[in-house]
Each structure stands twice: as structure tokens, then as C-alpha cells.
Design an enzyme around this catalytic site. Structure first.
Site, PDB file in Angstrom:
ATOM      1  N   TYR A 126       7.630 -67.592 -33.284  1.00  0.00           N
ATOM      2  CA  TYR A 126       7.794 -66.174 -33.618  1.00  0.00           C
ATOM      3  C   TYR A 126       9.114 -65.959 -34.360  1.00  0.00           C
ATOM      4  O   TYR A 126      10.190 -66.236 -33.839  1.00  0.00           O
ATOM      5  CB  TYR A 126       7.736 -65.296 -32.361  1.00  0.00           C
ATOM      6  CG  TYR A 126       6.368 -65.249 -31.680  1.00  0.00           C
ATOM      7  CD1 TYR A 126       5.237 -65.816 -32.259  1.00  0.00           C
ATOM      8  CD2 TYR A 126       6.211 -64.628 -30.448  1.00  0.00           C
ATOM      9  CE1 TYR A 126       3.995 -65.771 -31.634  1.00  0.00           C
ATOM     10  CE2 TYR A 126       4.966 -64.584 -29.816  1.00  0.00           C
ATOM     11  CZ  TYR A 126       3.868 -65.163 -30.419  1.00  0.00           C
ATOM     12  OH  TYR A 126       2.645 -65.117 -29.793  1.00  0.00           O
ATOM     13  N   LEU A 165      -4.855 -54.231 -28.657  1.00  0.00           N
ATOM     14  CA  LEU A 165      -5.162 -53.115 -29.564  1.00  0.00           C
ATOM     15  C   LEU A 165      -5.626 -53.632 -30.929  1.00  0.00           C
ATOM     16  O   LEU A 165      -5.578 -52.896 -31.922  1.00  0.00           O
ATOM     17  CB  LEU A 165      -3.935 -52.198 -29.732  1.00  0.00           C
ATOM     18  CG  LEU A 165      -3.428 -51.504 -28.461  1.00  0.00           C
ATOM     19  CD1 LEU A 165      -2.224 -50.608 -28.783  1.00  0.00           C
ATOM     20  CD2 LEU A 165      -4.535 -50.682 -27.803  1.00  0.00           C
TER      21      LEU A 165
END
Ligand code: NDP
Length: 330
Positions: free
Chosen positions: A54, A210
Site C-alpha cells: 500500500y 462498498l
């Protein structure tokens, strides 16, 4: 907050957790990361997720610094990192013994920690024998650098193979998986892994609940300013959202919104509660680029009892994608 066992293990993780993909180091700075993490922690989140890849390691560095500054007790936290993409060199990626051990050491340095609670193989590595990976992951646990190990986006067959090798050789078996799970992406969690929950007590920490933001409903009128699909280096995400499939999903999100409104909640809360309702989901890893989103998302923990069988049926009718159950010939 609810705390759930991670599969059949003794460890308890907050049912809603908080992750750092796209956001930390790429989309938001450390101050904003701190505000988001603190909001999550104050809502009872004990589980924070990151990975060596990341923002090229910056996400781990930021997470480690935030935790240090906050002064949170290490034993109150469950920290996860993931190993696979550690750099550009031929031995900086994949699941060789060398990269697993060197990559984890480097992650721990960035996090300023002696151990992570959970360490995941971020993807399967077709170039490395599974036994080599299992031995190296088992060694990480035996040497105290991690407490539990697992996989991310491995097939049921690959997980079963790794588990079998560990059992045969007296090594530490994988006990958790980090798969994508949301209203649009269901097959693995609901169907493919069904046997693994029963047979090896697999726990799941699921990602993109989501669908990267689509299930917040905010893409209905195009890509909103300040969203991840505008972040530098994430053009591919915007293209994905603007593809035919992306548009279909955005349209489905619009059809789900009135249902959420009938329940007196927002669409992201409905979508998160829907993930939480699955009995085999140990933790739903949420993502957010600002603390207001975190506060909103944390409310989903109180929305579970709103998902009555009738509401779930209405959701199924809109989605039309329920995976078929395994046939029972008895
Ligand atoms: P989501 O699908 O929940 O997307 C989160 C994004 O949606 C936020 O960053 C924000 O984006 C937007 N958003 C969140 N809440 C709201 C809200 N209430 N209202 C409006 N918009 C909102 O999760 P992620 O894709 O971030 O995945 C969660 C975590 O899972 C990651 O941080 C990472 O730790 C893990 N992960 C693991 C992977 C793996 O391979 N193992 C892969 C991907 C993620 P915006 O900035 O656009 O507003």
C-alpha cells in the site's frame, strides 16, 4: 461494537475494522489518517489492516506512526499486514521463503512493531510451491513475528492444499482468508468457501464492502470530486467505474437507496450491514478518506436487526445475483 471470533480461532476482532488501501499515503496525509483511525478506534475498532504494497510501504509507516503517537496499548489492537508485492526486484515479490521473511521484517520495521497479529499472503503465487510458502508462513508464527497467518484471494482448492500440507507436516495451518465481499461480489464467501468454514474453521476479513465507494451511492451523477477514482495513479479505477459493468452497478446502487431510506438509514450503512449479516464474516474491513465517513460507517453495527428476511428478500430481488447453493443429493 461487536467482537467476533476470527473463524474458529480464539482471537476476537471488531466486526467493523479499518483499512488503509488507496487512502493512506496516496489520497490522504498522515493527519487525516490519524483522524480516521482515531474515529474508528473510538467507535470500538480494534482491527486495522494494511499491506507492504500500500502506497509502496507508506501506508504501513503512517499507520505505525499514528499508533505510536496515539499511545494505544499494543495488546488492545489486532494489526494485519499482507505480503506479496514488496518491490520491483525478482525476489521482492511473490511467496518465496526469502520474500515472505524479508518482506515481513521490512513491514514490521515500517510499522515500528515487533509482531503483527495477522499476516496474509496477499495473492496466490503460481511460481512458488505451496509447501515452501506454508513452511515460511508457519515459521513467521513460530518465530513470533505474527500470531495467525492466512491468505487473500486464494481459491478454496489452494487453501485446502495449504491446510493439508500444514497438517501433514506438523506446521501452523492457515486459518483466515481476506476475500472481496460486497453486494456485487458474492460467490467466494457465500458458496466457494462454504465447506472451509465447517471443515477448517476458516475466518474471513472481507474487503471493499462498498465496492470501492459505488455502494455509497455517490457515483450516481458521475465521479465526485475528491474521491479515490480521482486520486493520482488510480485512473484504472475510474475506468472500471465508468465501464459498462461499473455503470450497471451504479444503477443498482440507485435502486437500493430507497430501500435504505425506508429503513431510515443511508445506503452505505445498508451495504455494510448486509456484509455484516453473513455469519461467516468475521470482520468487514471498511475504508474511508475522511472521519465523517468513518462515523457514518460505524453506525452500521446497529443496523443489523433492520435486515429482516423481508428486507433481505427485497435486496435479492434488486441484485438478482444470489449464488446457487451446493446441491444436496441426500
Ligand atoms: P470500500 O469498498 O468500503 O471503499 C471505501 C471507500 O469508499 C472510501 O475510501 C471512500 O472513498 C468511500 N466511502 C467510504 N465510506 C463512505 C461513506 N460513508 N460515504 C461515501 N463514501 C464513502 O472499501 P475499500 O475498497 O477501501 O477496502 C477496505 C479495506 O480492505 C482496504 O483499506 C484494505 O485494507 C482492504 N483491502 C484488501 C484487499 C486485498 O486484496 N486483500 C484489496 C482491497 C482492499 P472516497 O475517498 O472515494 O470517498
Amino acid at each position: 461494537m461487536q467482537y467476533r471470533h476470527l473463524g474458529s480461532s480464539g482471537l476476537k476482532v471488531s466486526a467493523l475494522s479499518f483499512g488503509s488501501w488507496v487512502t493512506f499515503g496516496a489520497q490522504i496525509d498522515e493527519e487525516m489518517a490519524e483522524q480516521c483511525m482515531t474515529t474508528a478506534y473510538d467507535a470500538g475498532v480494534n482491527f486495522f489492516d494494511t499491506a507492504e504494497t500500500y502506497a509502496g510501504g507508506k501506508a504501513e509507516t503512517m499507520m505505525g506512526r499514528v499508533i505510536r503517537r496515539a499511545g494505544w496499548k499494543r495488546s488492545d489492537l489486532v494489526i494485519a499486514s499482507k505480503i506479496f508485492w514488496g518491490g520491483k526486484g525478482p525476489n521482492d515479490r511473490g511467496l518465496s521463503r526469502k520474500h515472505i521473511i524479508e518482506g515481513t521484517r521490512a513491514s514490521l520495521e515500517r510499522l515500528q512493531m515487533d509482531y503483527v497479529d495477522l499476516i496474509f499472503c496477499h495473492r496466490p503465487d503460481v511460481e512458488t510451491p505451496i509447501e515452501e510458502t506454508v513452511r515460511a508462513m508457519s515459521h513467521l508464527v513460530d518465530s513470533g513475528r505474527a500470531f495467525y497467518w492466512g491468505t487473500s484471494e486464494w481459491s478454496a482448492e489452494q487453501i485446502t492444499a495449504a491446510h493439508g500440507i500444514a497438517r501433514q507436516q506438523g506446521l501452523v495451518p492457515p486459518t483466515m482468508e481476506q476475500p472481496q465481499y460486497n453486494m456485487f461480489h458474492r460467490h467466494r464467501v457465500e458458496r466457494e468457501y462454504a465447506r472451509l468454514y465447517r471443515e477448517i474453521g476458516l475466518g474471513t476479513t472481507i474487503w471493499s464492502p462498498l465496492a470501492g465507494g459505488i455502494l455509497s451511492g455517490k457515483y450516481e451523477h458521475g465521479v465526485p470530486q475528491g474521491s479515490r477514482s480521482n486520486a493520482p495513479g488510480y485512473d484504472w479505477l475510474r475506468e472500471r467505474f465508468e465501464s459498462d459493468q461499473g455503470r450497471q452497478r451504479i444503477a443498482l446502487a440507485s435502486r437500493l437507496r430507497p430501500l435504505a431510506e425506508d429503513l431510515g438509514i443511508t445506503l452505505p450503512r445498508l451495504a455494510l450491514a448486509w456484509c455484516l449479516r453473513h455469519p461467516e464474516v468475521s470482520s468487514v474491513i471498511t475504508g474511508a478518506s475522511r472521519p465523517e465517513q468513518v462515523s457514518e460507517n460505524m453506525k452500521a453495527i446497529d443496523d443489523l436487526d433492520k435486515l429482516t428476511p423481508e428486507i433481505l428478500q427485497r435486496i435479492e430481488e434488486i441484485l438478482g445475483n444470489r449464488p446457487e447453493e451446493e446441491e444436496n443429493f441426500r
